[in-house]
Design a protein around this motif. Sequence first.
Motif, PDB file in Angstrom:
ATOM      1  N   ARG A   6     -11.736  -1.108  -1.839  1.00  0.00           N
ATOM      2  CA  ARG A   6     -10.297  -1.141  -1.548  1.00  0.00           C
ATOM      3  C   ARG A   6      -9.691  -2.395  -2.146  1.00  0.00           C
ATOM      4  O   ARG A   6     -10.184  -3.499  -1.937  1.00  0.00           O
ATOM      5  N   SER A  58      -3.528  -1.623  -1.280  1.00  0.00           N
ATOM      6  CA  SER A  58      -3.329  -0.351  -0.579  1.00  0.00           C
ATOM      7  C   SER A  58      -4.040   0.815  -1.259  1.00  0.00           C
ATOM      8  O   SER A  58      -3.831   1.962  -0.882  1.00  0.00           O
ATOM      9  N   SER A  96      -4.448   6.339  -2.220  1.00  0.00           N
ATOM     10  CA  SER A  96      -3.730   5.396  -1.359  1.00  0.00           C
ATOM     11  C   SER A  96      -4.275   5.478   0.067  1.00  0.00           C
ATOM     12  O   SER A  96      -4.999   6.412   0.409  1.00  0.00           O
ATOM     13  N   ARG A  97      -3.921   4.505   0.885  1.00  0.00           N
ATOM     14  CA  ARG A  97      -4.371   4.515   2.290  1.00  0.00           C
ATOM     15  C   ARG A  97      -3.852   5.733   3.030  1.00  0.00           C
ATOM     16  O   ARG A  97      -4.422   6.151   4.022  1.00  0.00           O
ATOM     17  N   LEU A 103     -11.541   7.256   3.619  1.00  0.00           N
ATOM     18  CA  LEU A 103     -10.430   6.739   4.422  1.00  0.00           C
ATOM     19  C   LEU A 103     -10.794   6.606   5.898  1.00  0.00           C
ATOM     20  O   LEU A 103     -10.212   5.782   6.600  1.00  0.00           O
TER      21      LEU A 103
END
Length: 169
Positions: free
Chosen positions: A78, A81, A26-27, A57
């Motif tokens: 990506r 999210s 996830s972000r 990230l």
Amino acid sequence: RAVAPPPPPPPRARAEAMIQFILLVSRQGKTRLKKWFVPCAERDQFKNIKEVSGLVLSRPPKVCNFLEWRDYKIIYKRYASLFFIACIEANDNELLALEIIHHFVECLDRYFGNVCELDLIFNFHKAYYILDEVIVSGELQESSKRAVLHHIGEQDALMAEAEQKKSGR
């Protein structure tokens, strides 16, 4: 006259899988799915996840989706999210790896109907089933989305049948 057997193949330094591992992150940096296709100690997996997810990230959104990491390449994309990350051999095709990631995402989308992070959190086992239908031993196993979804549908039917038998007793 007897012919001597051929010499044994040279020992391999590491497993020969195109994809070494796949991560969904996830972000916020939470790992939502991890699958290694080569042997790796769990302690090393956590170190690698932390290192790779930190690299991915921290990258700006408009840069290339390929980066070199150790003796490998990291390929990521990506979607909403989630970051879908694949680690491949240095001499493997980056675009093919990106296409495999996209194929996996399309299979998830078709199964869940516009997949989101919560689908993967609450139905993580389904995401692993789909990944196992798409990729085996680090190589693309099934390129047909229809075939993948058919196999998952059959598996769902078997599970529903087993649940019925269990509740019917």
